[in-house]
Every structure is written in C-alpha cells, then in structure tokens.
Enzyme design. Structure first.
Site, PDB file in Angstrom:
ATOM      1  N   ILE A  96       0.812  -1.226   0.000  1.00 22.02           N
ATOM      2  CA  ILE A  96       0.000   0.000   0.000  1.00 22.02           C
ATOM      3  C   ILE A  96       0.848   1.280   0.000  1.00 22.02           C
ATOM      4  CG2 ILE A  96      -1.942  -1.195   1.091  1.00 22.02           C
ATOM      5  CD1 ILE A  96      -1.287   0.413   3.670  1.00 22.02           C
ATOM      6  N   ASN A 122      -6.998  -3.069   5.967  1.00 22.63           N
ATOM      7  CA  ASN A 122      -6.520  -3.658   7.218  1.00 22.63           C
ATOM      8  C   ASN A 122      -5.016  -3.448   7.422  1.00 22.63           C
ATOM      9  OD1 ASN A 122      -6.363  -5.949   9.400  1.00 22.63           O
ATOM     10  ND2 ASN A 122      -4.936  -6.531   7.770  1.00 22.63           N
ATOM     11  N   TYR A 234       1.313   5.951  16.466  1.00 21.68           N
ATOM     12  CA  TYR A 234       0.222   5.061  16.041  1.00 21.68           C
ATOM     13  C   TYR A 234      -1.138   5.736  16.276  1.00 21.68           C
ATOM     14  CZ  TYR A 234      -2.533   0.695  15.918  1.00 21.68           C
ATOM     15  OH  TYR A 234      -3.453  -0.287  15.637  1.00 21.68           O
ATOM     16  N   VAL A 236      -1.827   8.934  16.465  1.00 17.19           N
ATOM     17  CA  VAL A 236      -2.022  10.041  15.510  1.00 17.19           C
ATOM     18  C   VAL A 236      -2.422   9.470  14.143  1.00 17.19           C
ATOM     19  CG1 VAL A 236      -0.839  11.893  14.239  1.00 17.19           C
ATOM     20  CG2 VAL A 236      -0.495  11.671  16.706  1.00 17.19           C
ATOM     21  N   LYS A 238      -3.982   6.657  13.452  1.00 15.30           N
ATOM     22  CA  LYS A 238      -5.340   6.101  13.463  1.00 15.30           C
ATOM     23  C   LYS A 238      -6.378   7.205  13.649  1.00 15.30           C
ATOM     24  CE  LYS A 238      -4.424   1.642  12.906  1.00 15.30           C
ATOM     25  NZ  LYS A 238      -4.775   0.907  11.685  1.00 15.30           N
ATOM     26  N   VAL A 271      -5.763  -7.430  20.195  1.00 23.25           N
ATOM     27  CA  VAL A 271      -5.844  -8.754  19.579  1.00 23.25           C
ATOM     28  C   VAL A 271      -4.498  -9.483  19.616  1.00 23.25           C
ATOM     29  CG1 VAL A 271      -6.640  -9.996  17.526  1.00 23.25           C
ATOM     30  CG2 VAL A 271      -7.525  -7.710  17.999  1.00 23.25           C
ATOM     31  N   THR A 273      -1.960 -10.891  17.988  1.00 23.85           N
ATOM     32  CA  THR A 273      -1.333 -11.004  16.661  1.00 23.85           C
ATOM     33  C   THR A 273       0.144 -10.618  16.804  1.00 23.85           C
ATOM     34  OG1 THR A 273      -1.704  -8.685  16.095  1.00 23.85           O
ATOM     35  CG2 THR A 273      -3.460 -10.230  15.478  1.00 23.85           C
TER      36      THR A 273
END
Ligand SMILES: NC(=O)c1ccc[n+]([C@@H]2O[C@H](COP(=O)([O-])OP(=O)(O)OC[C@H]3O[C@@H](n4cnc5c(N)ncnc54)[C@H](OP(=O)(O)O)[C@@H]3O)[C@@H](O)[C@H]2O)c1
Length: 315
Positions: A96, A122, A234, A236, A238, A271, A273
C-alpha cells in the site's frame, strides 16, 4: 464504595460479553444476504493476523475474496491455505506504500473482475509494545496507516461496481485514535473541534495535523505538542484514519442510489497477533468479527461511523 463500582463495572462487562457472543451466534440469514460468489472483496495486508481472518470469514460467507500481501511468497502461501479449505480466494501482491504495486493491482482487478464491491483496509504497522512510546518509526507508521489507507481508497473508488445494496469500505482502526475518548486525546481543544466538525473537516486539515506531528518528531519537540500519550505515532495515524473515514463518508454520500458506498471504521480490540507480540485479550476471530459484520451489513445505510464490538462509539 470503590468495591461496589468495580463490581458494577464487572457486571456490565460480563453482560456486554454475553450480548456480543449472542450477536456472533446469529447467522447471516439467507433473506438478508445481498452478496454472492460474484461479490468481490479485497482485503489489504491479509497474509496474516486480523486481515487473514477477515479474508477467511468473508470467503466463508460466500464472497470471492482477493487476499493481498506485500510479500508475494507469503501471500501465495496464505491463499493456498484458504483455497485448500475450499474457499474462493485469489491472490495478488499489493504494497500500500508502493505506487507501482498499487497500479499493477488496479490493472489486474480491472482485467480479472472489472471491479470490486468490498474493500477492507486492514494493512497497518505499529512499532511500540507495552509501555514503550518511541517515535523512531513515526514517518513509517503515519505513511502506512494513514497515507497507505488513503492511497488504496483513492485507487479503488473508480473500481467500485454499482450495487443496489451499496459497496462497502471498512477501515481497521483503533480506539487509540479516538478524537474525543476520555483518555489519549489531542490536548488542543480548538484542533479537536475542527477535526470533529464535519463542516470544518477537510483532507488538508488531516494532512496538516499529521504533518505538524511529524515535523515536531523531526525537531524533537513532539513531547510537549499535546499529542495522545499512548503509542503516540500510532494514535495520531489512526486518528487521521478515523477522521478520513468520516470525511469520505460525507463526500461519497452524494452518489446516486445504486452507486452508494458506505465507509466505516472499527477497533478490533486488543488482539493476539504479531503486532501485539501475541499479547492481547481478544482472538483474531473476535478481532475480525466487527469488520466482517460491517462489510456485510444488510440493507441499512450505515456510513461514517466508528464501531467497537459491533457497537457504535463516538469518534
Ligand atoms: N492487534 C491489535 O491489537 C490491533 C488493535 C487495534 C487495531 N489493529 C489494527 O489491525 C490491523 C491488522 O493488524 P494485526 O494485529 O493483524 O497485525 P499484523 O499481524 O502485524 O498484520 C499487519 C498486516 O499489515 C501488513 N502490512 C504492513 N505494511 C504494509 C504495506 N506497506 N503494504 C501492505 N501490507 C502491509 C502486514 O504485512 P507483512 O506481513 O508483510 O508485515 C500484515 O499483513 C492494523 O491496521 C492494526 O493497526 C490491531
């Protein structure tokens, strides 16, 4: 006193958990099913983690899913796992952040499917864990989470196919990026108001906000800049995703019936991950759930909203 309020909070939490598990057991009933095998869903960063699970769940519900990954081999391997489970999943490379990768992807989608109906943004990065708050990777975090998501939305909108049920864009975001949460907010009330008001919110304002943050990272003044205090870079990034979600929903709301695109974002929770070092209190299945639900919502005009555990939350 304290014991009583803690007890009530615990009861509320348990009640909500029961509600959520009930919501999950309700199947997507046939009469509400607006999609079929001809419905094409693209999921970015779906070689692993929440993205892989979103791809798996969408394909299990009967859509054709395009699994994408910046690493070709890893993505092909992940796709094979789903195909071997009998699911309709195709693979294409997509980074991306790479304009030529995006262009190749757009051309391939046009040739292969003519267009898409669902886009799940995502792909994302975060380099802090636990109580760390380093901004060493701030440029990469903002570039990927905000500009990367924006790149894909802009590239894919022309490929969105007309649909009576409306097309869907779902952005995987985070509670940490809430503008008006109780904690972790931008301190500047004026900036918060401008970002929170759809009459004053512009793409330029969002870009300028993240650019100011990055400038302060570069000149070493960011700690006194009034930015969110947890995982600042992170948060900022989001926050920008959330604001852009609202803005796009407004911009796209003028489209005629049959060409509607609903745009929403959600927080998957904390989560287990790679991103959290497999910490967290939520499984990938649960983390993917609200995103899949938003992508498949039956005939309801839900757009420009932020959700957590299938519940609308203020931005
Ligand atoms: N885990 C949580 O607790 C949590 C909480 C709130 C929000 N989220 C959000 O949920 C999303 C998924 O995260 P996760 O927890 O599943 O983390 P993850 O396992 O680290 O997955 C992130 C995915 O994004 C991909 N990605 C990163 N940069 C990319 C790029 N430039 N182009 C294409 N793909 C790229 C990664 O690819 P590689 O495998 O090549 O690195 C990977 O597939 C992210 O947007 C994250 O911010 C997660």
């Amino acid at each position: 006193m304290m014991g009583g309020s803690k007890e009530r909070a615990r009861e509320r939490r348990e009640k909500r958990l029961q509600e959520i598990s009930l919501l999950r057991t309700i199947p997507y009933s046939d009469h509400q099913r607006w999609w079929s095998k001809e419905t094409i869903a693209v999921v970015t960063g779906s070689n692993r983690g929440i993205g892989f699970e979103i791809a798996r769940q969408l394909a299990t519900h009967g859509l054709t899913v395009v699994l994408t990954s910046r690493d070709e081999c890893v993505g092909q391997e992940a796709t094979r796992v789903l195909q071997e489970g009998g699911l309709d999943v195709a693979f294409h490379q997509l980074d991306i952040l790479d304009p030529s990768s995006i262009q190749l992807f757009v051309d391939w989608i046009r040739q292969t499917y003519e267009g898409i109906h669902v886009l799940v943004n995502n792909a994302g990065v975060n380099f802090n864990v636990g109580s760390d708050n380093s901004v060493e990777s701030a440029h990469m975090v903002v570039a990927t989470n905000y500009y990367g998501t924006k790149n894909i939305i802009k590239a894919m909108i022309p490929l969105i196919r007309p649909s009576a049920a409306a097309a869907r864009i779902v952005n995987v975001s985070s509670r940490l990026g809430r503008l008006n949460g109780r904690r972790n907010r931008i301190e500047d009330l004026n900036l918060r108001r401008k970002l929170g008001d759809l009459d004053t919110l512009t793409e330029e304002l969002i870009d300028r906000t993240v650019a100011t943050f990055l400038q302060q990272v570069d000149d070493g003044t960011w700690t006194s800049g009034g930015w969110p205090q947890t995982f600042t870079d992170y948060s900022v990034s989001k926050l920008a995703v959330n604001a852009y979600t609202r803005l796009m929903a407004k911009t796209l709301s003028n489209r005629p019936e049959g060409e509607k695109i609903y745009v929403n974002c959600y927080c998957p929770g904390w989560v287990k991950t790679a991103m959290t070092g497999w910490a967290g209190n939520v499984s990938v299945e649960e983390g993917a759930d609200t995103g899949v639900w938003l992508a498949l919502l039956p005939d309801q005009a839900v757009t420009g909203k932020f959700f957590a555990e299938r519940r609308e939350v203020s931005f």
